[in-house]
Motif scaffolding. Structure first.
Motif, PDB file in Angstrom:
ATOM      1  N   LEU A  64      -0.382  27.556   6.483  1.00 50.47           N
ATOM      2  CA  LEU A  64       0.874  26.814   6.541  1.00 50.47           C
ATOM      3  C   LEU A  64       0.694  25.382   6.035  1.00 50.47           C
ATOM      4  O   LEU A  64       1.575  24.838   5.360  1.00 50.47           O
ATOM      5  CB  LEU A  64       1.391  26.779   7.978  1.00 50.47           C
ATOM      6  CG  LEU A  64       1.939  28.080   8.562  1.00 50.47           C
ATOM      7  CD1 LEU A  64       2.146  27.932  10.067  1.00 50.47           C
ATOM      8  CD2 LEU A  64       3.240  28.489   7.882  1.00 50.47           C
ATOM      9  N   LEU A  65      -0.426  24.771   6.355  1.00 52.85           N
ATOM     10  CA  LEU A  65      -0.652  23.371   6.018  1.00 52.85           C
ATOM     11  C   LEU A  65      -0.992  23.154   4.546  1.00 52.85           C
ATOM     12  O   LEU A  65      -0.673  22.101   3.977  1.00 52.85           O
ATOM     13  CB  LEU A  65      -1.779  22.799   6.888  1.00 52.85           C
ATOM     14  CG  LEU A  65      -1.386  22.460   8.321  1.00 52.85           C
ATOM     15  CD1 LEU A  65      -2.603  22.464   9.239  1.00 52.85           C
ATOM     16  CD2 LEU A  65      -0.686  21.101   8.372  1.00 52.85           C
ATOM     17  N   ARG A  66      -1.643  24.130   3.924  1.00 55.10           N
ATOM     18  CA  ARG A  66      -2.119  23.912   2.557  1.00 55.10           C
ATOM     19  C   ARG A  66      -0.995  23.552   1.581  1.00 55.10           C
ATOM     20  O   ARG A  66      -1.125  22.584   0.810  1.00 55.10           O
ATOM     21  CB  ARG A  66      -2.900  25.131   2.063  1.00 55.10           C
ATOM     22  CG  ARG A  66      -3.432  24.987   0.648  1.00 55.10           C
ATOM     23  CD  ARG A  66      -4.329  23.762   0.505  1.00 55.10           C
ATOM     24  NE  ARG A  66      -4.593  23.447  -0.894  1.00 55.10           N
ATOM     25  CZ  ARG A  66      -4.790  22.219  -1.363  1.00 55.10           C
ATOM     26  NH1 ARG A  66      -4.781  21.186  -0.539  1.00 55.10           N
ATOM     27  NH2 ARG A  66      -5.010  22.022  -2.626  1.00 55.10           N
ATOM     28  N   PRO A  67       0.138  24.265   1.542  1.00 51.83           N
ATOM     29  CA  PRO A  67       1.206  23.856   0.617  1.00 51.83           C
ATOM     30  C   PRO A  67       1.757  22.471   0.929  1.00 51.83           C
ATOM     31  O   PRO A  67       2.135  21.730   0.015  1.00 51.83           O
ATOM     32  CB  PRO A  67       2.279  24.932   0.828  1.00 51.83           C
ATOM     33  CG  PRO A  67       1.550  26.104   1.393  1.00 51.83           C
ATOM     34  CD  PRO A  67       0.455  25.530   2.239  1.00 51.83           C
ATOM     35  N   VAL A  68       1.791  22.120   2.207  1.00 48.90           N
ATOM     36  CA  VAL A  68       2.286  20.804   2.615  1.00 48.90           C
ATOM     37  C   VAL A  68       1.401  19.704   2.038  1.00 48.90           C
ATOM     38  O   VAL A  68       1.883  18.732   1.444  1.00 48.90           O
ATOM     39  CB  VAL A  68       2.345  20.708   4.151  1.00 48.90           C
ATOM     40  CG1 VAL A  68       2.750  19.295   4.584  1.00 48.90           C
ATOM     41  CG2 VAL A  68       3.294  21.756   4.728  1.00 48.90           C
ATOM     42  N   VAL A  69       0.096  19.854   2.212  1.00 44.48           N
ATOM     43  CA  VAL A  69      -0.839  18.834   1.748  1.00 44.48           C
ATOM     44  C   VAL A  69      -0.930  18.818   0.228  1.00 44.48           C
ATOM     45  O   VAL A  69      -1.019  17.753  -0.399  1.00 44.48           O
ATOM     46  CB  VAL A  69      -2.228  19.060   2.384  1.00 44.48           C
ATOM     47  CG1 VAL A  69      -3.253  18.102   1.805  1.00 44.48           C
ATOM     48  CG2 VAL A  69      -2.149  18.891   3.910  1.00 44.48           C
ATOM     49  N   ALA A  70      -0.885  20.008  -0.404  1.00 47.02           N
ATOM     50  CA  ALA A  70      -0.947  20.075  -1.872  1.00 47.02           C
ATOM     51  C   ALA A  70       0.245  19.353  -2.488  1.00 47.02           C
ATOM     52  O   ALA A  70       0.109  18.628  -3.485  1.00 47.02           O
ATOM     53  CB  ALA A  70      -0.992  21.528  -2.325  1.00 47.02           C
ATOM     54  N   ARG A  71       1.436  19.539  -1.901  1.00 49.09           N
ATOM     55  CA  ARG A  71       2.619  18.830  -2.416  1.00 49.09           C
ATOM     56  C   ARG A  71       2.466  17.326  -2.237  1.00 49.09           C
ATOM     57  O   ARG A  71       2.791  16.543  -3.148  1.00 49.09           O
ATOM     58  CB  ARG A  71       3.883  19.320  -1.714  1.00 49.09           C
ATOM     59  CG  ARG A  71       5.140  18.627  -2.236  1.00 49.09           C
ATOM     60  CD  ARG A  71       6.396  19.067  -1.524  1.00 49.09           C
ATOM     61  NE  ARG A  71       6.426  18.680  -0.121  1.00 49.09           N
ATOM     62  CZ  ARG A  71       7.525  18.696   0.628  1.00 49.09           C
ATOM     63  NH1 ARG A  71       8.677  19.085   0.092  1.00 49.09           N
ATOM     64  NH2 ARG A  71       7.470  18.353   1.904  1.00 49.09           N
ATOM     65  N   ALA A  72       1.969  16.915  -1.072  1.00 47.92           N
ATOM     66  CA  ALA A  72       1.787  15.484  -0.829  1.00 47.92           C
ATOM     67  C   ALA A  72       0.808  14.884  -1.833  1.00 47.92           C
ATOM     68  O   ALA A  72       1.028  13.782  -2.358  1.00 47.92           O
ATOM     69  CB  ALA A  72       1.286  15.267   0.598  1.00 47.92           C
ATOM     70  N   ASP A  73      -0.301  15.605  -2.112  1.00 47.44           N
ATOM     71  CA  ASP A  73      -1.264  15.112  -3.100  1.00 47.44           C
ATOM     72  C   ASP A  73      -0.633  15.030  -4.489  1.00 47.44           C
ATOM     73  O   ASP A  73      -0.833  14.051  -5.220  1.00 47.44           O
ATOM     74  CB  ASP A  73      -2.485  16.046  -3.137  1.00 47.44           C
ATOM     75  CG  ASP A  73      -3.434  15.812  -1.972  1.00 47.44           C
ATOM     76  OD1 ASP A  73      -3.297  14.784  -1.283  1.00 47.44           O
ATOM     77  OD2 ASP A  73      -4.319  16.671  -1.752  1.00 47.44           O
ATOM     78  N   ALA A  74       0.132  16.063  -4.859  1.00 52.86           N
ATOM     79  CA  ALA A  74       0.739  16.080  -6.191  1.00 52.86           C
ATOM     80  C   ALA A  74       1.720  14.932  -6.375  1.00 52.86           C
ATOM     81  O   ALA A  74       1.854  14.375  -7.471  1.00 52.86           O
ATOM     82  CB  ALA A  74       1.429  17.418  -6.421  1.00 52.86           C
ATOM     83  N   ARG A  75       2.396  14.577  -5.304  1.00 58.01           N
ATOM     84  CA  ARG A  75       3.372  13.485  -5.392  1.00 58.01           C
ATOM     85  C   ARG A  75       2.706  12.138  -5.648  1.00 58.01           C
ATOM     86  O   ARG A  75       3.376  11.169  -6.022  1.00 58.01           O
ATOM     87  CB  ARG A  75       4.180  13.415  -4.097  1.00 58.01           C
ATOM     88  CG  ARG A  75       5.250  14.487  -3.986  1.00 58.01           C
ATOM     89  CD  ARG A  75       5.948  14.434  -2.639  1.00 58.01           C
ATOM     90  NE  ARG A  75       7.157  15.251  -2.648  1.00 58.01           N
ATOM     91  CZ  ARG A  75       7.920  15.464  -1.575  1.00 58.01           C
ATOM     92  NH1 ARG A  75       7.597  14.900  -0.412  1.00 58.01           N
ATOM     93  NH2 ARG A  75       9.001  16.199  -1.666  1.00 58.01           N
ATOM     94  N   ARG A  76       1.400  12.063  -5.464  1.00 50.94           N
ATOM     95  CA  ARG A  76       0.676  10.806  -5.669  1.00 50.94           C
ATOM     96  C   ARG A  76      -0.021  10.758  -7.027  1.00 50.94           C
ATOM     97  O   ARG A  76      -0.783   9.831  -7.298  1.00 50.94           O
ATOM     98  CB  ARG A  76      -0.361  10.624  -4.561  1.00 50.94           C
ATOM     99  CG  ARG A  76       0.224  10.591  -3.151  1.00 50.94           C
ATOM    100  CD  ARG A  76      -0.854  10.335  -2.110  1.00 50.94           C
ATOM    101  NE  ARG A  76      -0.321  10.427  -0.753  1.00 50.94           N
ATOM    102  CZ  ARG A  76      -0.548  11.422   0.093  1.00 50.94           C
ATOM    103  NH1 ARG A  76      -1.334  12.427  -0.268  1.00 50.94           N
ATOM    104  NH2 ARG A  76      -0.016  11.432   1.301  1.00 50.94           N
ATOM    105  N   VAL A  77       0.229  11.743  -7.885  1.00 51.23           N
ATOM    106  CA  VAL A  77      -0.442  11.817  -9.185  1.00 51.23           C
ATOM    107  C   VAL A  77       0.559  11.536 -10.302  1.00 51.23           C
ATOM    108  O   VAL A  77       1.565  12.250 -10.437  1.00 51.23           O
ATOM    109  CB  VAL A  77      -1.091  13.203  -9.393  1.00 51.23           C
ATOM    110  CG1 VAL A  77      -1.759  13.275 -10.772  1.00 51.23           C
ATOM    111  CG2 VAL A  77      -2.114  13.484  -8.298  1.00 51.23           C
ATOM    112  N   PRO A  78       0.322  10.515 -11.128  1.00 48.05           N
ATOM    113  CA  PRO A  78       1.233  10.212 -12.234  1.00 48.05           C
ATOM    114  C   PRO A  78       1.372  11.409 -13.168  1.00 48.05           C
ATOM    115  O   PRO A  78       0.398  12.124 -13.448  1.00 48.05           O
ATOM    116  CB  PRO A  78       0.547   9.031 -12.939  1.00 48.05           C
ATOM    117  CG  PRO A  78      -0.322   8.415 -11.886  1.00 48.05           C
ATOM    118  CD  PRO A  78      -0.790   9.554 -11.037  1.00 48.05           C
ATOM    119  N   GLY A  79       2.582  11.628 -13.644  1.00 54.02           N
ATOM    120  CA  GLY A  79       2.834  12.726 -14.564  1.00 54.02           C
ATOM    121  C   GLY A  79       3.066  14.048 -13.875  1.00 54.02           C
ATOM    122  O   GLY A  79       3.397  15.042 -14.535  1.00 54.02           O
ATOM    123  N   LEU A  80       2.905  14.085 -12.574  1.00 53.90           N
ATOM    124  CA  LEU A  80       3.042  15.339 -11.834  1.00 53.90           C
ATOM    125  C   LEU A  80       4.092  15.242 -10.735  1.00 53.90           C
ATOM    126  O   LEU A  80       4.757  16.220 -10.413  1.00 53.90           O
ATOM    127  CB  LEU A  80       1.685  15.725 -11.231  1.00 53.90           C
ATOM    128  CG  LEU A  80       1.561  17.068 -10.502  1.00 53.90           C
ATOM    129  CD1 LEU A  80       1.931  18.224 -11.435  1.00 53.90           C
ATOM    130  CD2 LEU A  80       0.135  17.244  -9.974  1.00 53.90           C
TER     131      LEU A  80
END
Length: 483
Positions: A64-80
């Protein structure tokens, strides 16, 4: 020789070298180590083979947590970040969770037991005297098992719902319902600021619930360094959750689909569900402990080989001994206990029970690692500063801002995190490390190795971290320590 009568009236020999009660990861590992040592083994399970971790804890919660954290990480990456601005697909996340919980079927785990030659008995296992276990199946059939060398109790722990007015009738969630729910509640109250509380608050807030987290103490994650709870609380609030500390629940009541939580100060909070993440109790209340002179319902006290105090045949491994309520530590204990059982079965005259010996679960005292899979992650190994001082060590805490490490900025824009290293000033070794920040869970094994290996700080200076990675924080901590 012990025999039992099956449904056809035939008898079968049910004597084994080792009998294990509880087929979670801990019990499976005890049985596996016994078989690897050439001993025969039987395992008893009343629910699903694979236990709490596989179906209601570690695996479904992290799925359950993995998609939550993956989205949060992606939101911190320019271009993504522009690609992940929408809401999570809750149905897809729940389906992903179902896959990792094997749809609550244990065929694969049963097949693994069969592959290593461990006999499975389904039913409720109880001690019935020295080296004896009875198994009561769902149809009422009772099978008697006997152990030549050892019985290992690996029954784990269960969630505790506090005895509050209305709590029983309110049908609250525990960790099982929180990890197994098939819908996203519109409003969720989470009571408790430990690992389960903060992880489940993170999940359900991200999936669309309006979460209120109630904590009796002054902060979250009280067993970690204070800054860990502070950073996680800040992130939960930024995500939209309400976090209330120094808050106690007085009563709970359910009226149809609505749960009302009453606080000590008189405030009322309405929700669709309430999750109590307020502690664990041992699964020993219906285990037959009284037949061997032990108290039913109690945690079982053990030595470092996981042998129960005062017994030469009974072992308690994993949560049930209350040493470290973590799956990986339970599996570690299982490897230690399995080796000790095998050595004693071979009548090895002197076991290696000294510090860091093959038959001593020393890491339970000195090098326990843990990761809290929130955003940011919080990871620790060994002792906190407060615990080290309480234990009488002369220590120094070295802190460092993880955002100042080159690899952190590459990992995520606006990276926020913190690291602490606790050093024993007399021996010049590391006693504890805590990291808080995105992606730090993968750093903690390096800390565990340093602590378990009692690596001198001067030698760690020569363990060069790759550049540019977040692991470079090790160099910065050591530089700060050396001055």
């Amino acid at each position: 020789m012990t025999q039992s009568t099956d449904a056809t009236g035939e008898t079968a020999d049910n004597t084994y070298d080792v009998v294990v009660i509880g087929a979670g990861p801990v019990g499976e590992n005890v049985a596996d180590r016994a078989r690897a040592a050439g001993l025969s083994a039987a395992i008893v399970e009343s629910e699903l083979v694979g236990g709490e971790c596989s179906y209601w804890a570690c695996m479904p919660s992290k799925a359950l947590l993995r998609p939550v954290v993956a989205r949060a990480d992606a939101r911190r990456v320019p271009g993504l970040r522009h690609l992940v601005e929408g809401a999570l697909d809750a149905s897809a996340v729940l389906a992903h969770r179902d896959e990792y919980a094997s749809h609550w079927k244990d065929d694969g785990q049963v097949g693994w037991l069969d592959s290593i030659g461990v006999d499975l008995f389904r039913g409720h296992g109880r001690l019935a005297g020295t080296r004896r276990v009875t198994v009561t199946a769902a149809d009422g059939t009772v099978t008697e098992l006997a152990a030549r060398h050892a019985v290992a109790v690996c029954t784990g722990s269960r969630a505790v719902v506090p005895d509050l007015p209305g709590a029983a009738d309110a049908k609250p969630w525990t960790s099982r319902e929180a990890t197994g729910a098939d819908h996203v509640p519109g409003r969720l109250v989470v009571v408790g600021g430990g690992v389960v509380g903060v992880e489940m608050a993170t999940v359900w807030q991200a999936l669309g619930s309006r979460v209120t987290l109630l904590v009796r103490g002054g902060g979250l994650l009280p067993k970690m360094e204070p800054f860990a709870g502070e950073l996680v609380a800040d992130a939960l609030r930024e995500a939209g959750a309400e976090v209330r500390t120094d808050t106690s629940v007085k009563a709970v009541r359910r009226d149809g689909a609505t749960v009302t939580v009453e606080l000590d100060g008189g405030d009322l909070i309405e929700a669709d569900e309430v999750l109590f993440a307020t502690g664990r109790a041992p699964r020993t209340d219906d285990l037959g402990l009284d037949t061997v002179g032990l108290e039913p319902g109690a945690w079982l006290s053990v030595d470092d080989s996981c042998q129960v105090a005062g017994s030469d045949w009974l072992y308690a491994v994993g949560d049930v001994n209350h040493r470290a309520l973590l799956t990986h530590q339970g599996k570690y204990q299982a490897r230690i206990a399995g080796a000790a059982i095998a050595a004693r079965a071979r009548r090895v005259p002197i076991l290696e029970t000294d510090r860091w010996g093959a038959h001593s679960a020393t890491a339970d005292h000195d090098a326990v690692p843990q990761v809290v899979f929130t955003d940011p992650e919080a990871a620790s190994a060994g002792l906190t500063l407060a615990a080290a001082e309480e234990a009488g060590h002369r220590v120094r805490a070295v802190d460092y801002d993880l955002a100042s490490v080159a690899g952190s900025g590459l990992y995520a824009d606006g990276y926020r995190g913190r690291a602490r290293m606790v050093v024993d000033l007399d021996r010049e070794v590391v006693l504890g490390v805590t990291f808080v920040g995105p992606g730090v869970g993968e750093l903690i094994h390096s800390a565990t190795v340093a602590i378990a290996g009692e690596v001198p700080v001067d030698r760690l200076w020569h363990a060069v971290p790759a550049y540019p990675t977040i692991s470079e924080v090790w160099l910065r901590l050591l530089e700060t320590y050396r001055g």
